[in-house]
Design a protein around this motif. Sequence first.
Motif, short mmCIF file in Angstrom:
data_model
loop_
_atom_site.label_atom_id
_atom_site.label_comp_id
_atom_site.label_asym_id
_atom_site.label_seq_id
_atom_site.Cartn_x
_atom_site.Cartn_y
_atom_site.Cartn_z
N VAL A 177 1.16 -1.21 0.17
CA VAL A 177 0.16 -0.28 0.19
C VAL A 177 0.78 0.81 -0.08
N VAL A 188 -5.36 -0.34 6.59
CA VAL A 188 -4.79 -1.24 6.53
C VAL A 188 -5.11 -2.70 7.59
N ARG A 189 -4.81 -2.50 9.20
CA ARG A 189 -4.89 -3.67 9.57
C ARG A 189 -6.39 -4.06 10.14
N VAL A 192 -5.93 -6.64 7.10
CA VAL A 192 -4.70 -7.41 7.17
C VAL A 192 -4.37 -6.38 8.61
N ALA A 195 -0.04 -6.00 8.94
CA ALA A 195 0.26 -5.49 8.00
C ALA A 195 1.47 -4.85 8.77
N ALA A 208 0.94 -5.78 2.75
CA ALA A 208 -0.06 -6.22 2.96
C ALA A 208 0.05 -7.81 3.01
N LEU A 224 -8.50 -3.88 -0.03
CA LEU A 224 -8.10 -2.49 -0.14
C LEU A 224 -8.19 -1.33 -0.14
N THR A 231 -2.79 0.60 -3.58
CA THR A 231 -2.31 -0.48 -3.84
C THR A 231 -0.98 -0.91 -5.20
#
Length: 434
Positions: A177, A188-189, A192, A195, A208, A224, A231
């Motif tokens: 990302v 993002v977390r 994922v 990440a 990621a 995402l 990404t």
Amino acid sequence: MPRVSALMMMTAVLVDCLALMPVAQAIETNQAPNPAAHQTALASPVAQAPLRPPITRPNRSNSGNRRPASSSSQEEFRYRLVVEGSSDSLLRQVRRVVPDAFRAWVDGRRVIQAGLFVTRAEAEAIQQQIEEINLEAAIWDLEQTVTRPSVRSSSSSFPARLTSGSNRTGYNYRLIVQGSSDSLLRQVRAVVPDAFRTTIAGERVIQAGLFVDRAEAEAIQQQLSRIRATTNIFDVGYGVAQASAPVQLPRVQSGRVVVIVDPGHGGRDPGAVGIGGIHEADIVLDISQQVASLLEDQGVQAVLTRQDDREIDLAPRVNLAESVNADLFVSIHANAISMSRPDVNGIETYYYDTGAALAASIHNSLVNATGMNDRGVRQARFYVLTRTSMPAVLVEVGFVTGQEDAAKLNSAATRSQIAAGIAQGILRYIQQRL
């Protein structure tokens, strides 16, 4: 169809029709229906047999991360729906309900993520659909820690261990990302959980995931996109550890010096198991084989204590060094700490008695070659350090449980840099001391 069953069905339909007649007549005459007549008709035992409602499948175009139509675009996901396990057959079953479900790592466990949701009711609706196909699904609160309750602990599995070839990790693709801010990392977390920030081709980004199949990477990339993240999917070796200059290796007099290169663990003993299921034994075998090859190229006789994935006790490793009258002993390991401490990263080098100068030479070369965190040179009473008669060191090349180190140890390019750094330190010591 058997005649009795057909007759029963016809009777049930007829009773239902008779039960609804008073209602229909009341509607035609604008009179209130007689509920007593309706209930009396439904009292028939045949009419009470329940019919199983059909399963309502979620819309295949948006079943992964569902929001109610009235939700604001600023609403954040609060719930994660997962199915414990990660086999291909299980993934196919889950995708019958949620077409864009994908595999993910959560606190060291491999699971299938079936969606992110704003409301728990949405998550429960999909959970019910999954349970209709005889699978168990769990709903996790995204506001809690990454460590989640277990659904079926016996279903955990790790990806394939290192194999021969240019990509020894078995992974082929890296999903990153663009950006590295704290707020972006939190977003993002949410998709994922493991990440982390890293540097790819000199640019600070968020990694990621690593994947064997591009389709898996694209599934998470799609997830995402819902948080408007930019990404990219790259080949796993792209841009990793490419910025450093090549390590210069000095040459020594051929055949005069014998060095034992000792890859730790092996066979039934995988050593530490880290982020993404990486095994210490596999990582250090690859690095050790490269160190031995580099030393041989520069005129040193290198002897490996193991050349494949086999278990060897500590005593035979020391005995081999003594039997070949080795000049130096270098044991190569990878470090580990709790999976709850991914912030701990870096290189450590240990010696006991006569190995202080060798440890310093290897450690400094290794840190300079890789740019990894310097955790220092230390004294310790490890078996292979105290039982050997020659200068001996034990090198910890990074933490398999560290977010930064795990990504580097998983990279073939970085492992080659580590090997070159160790070899350079050994050769410099030989030039100066032997």
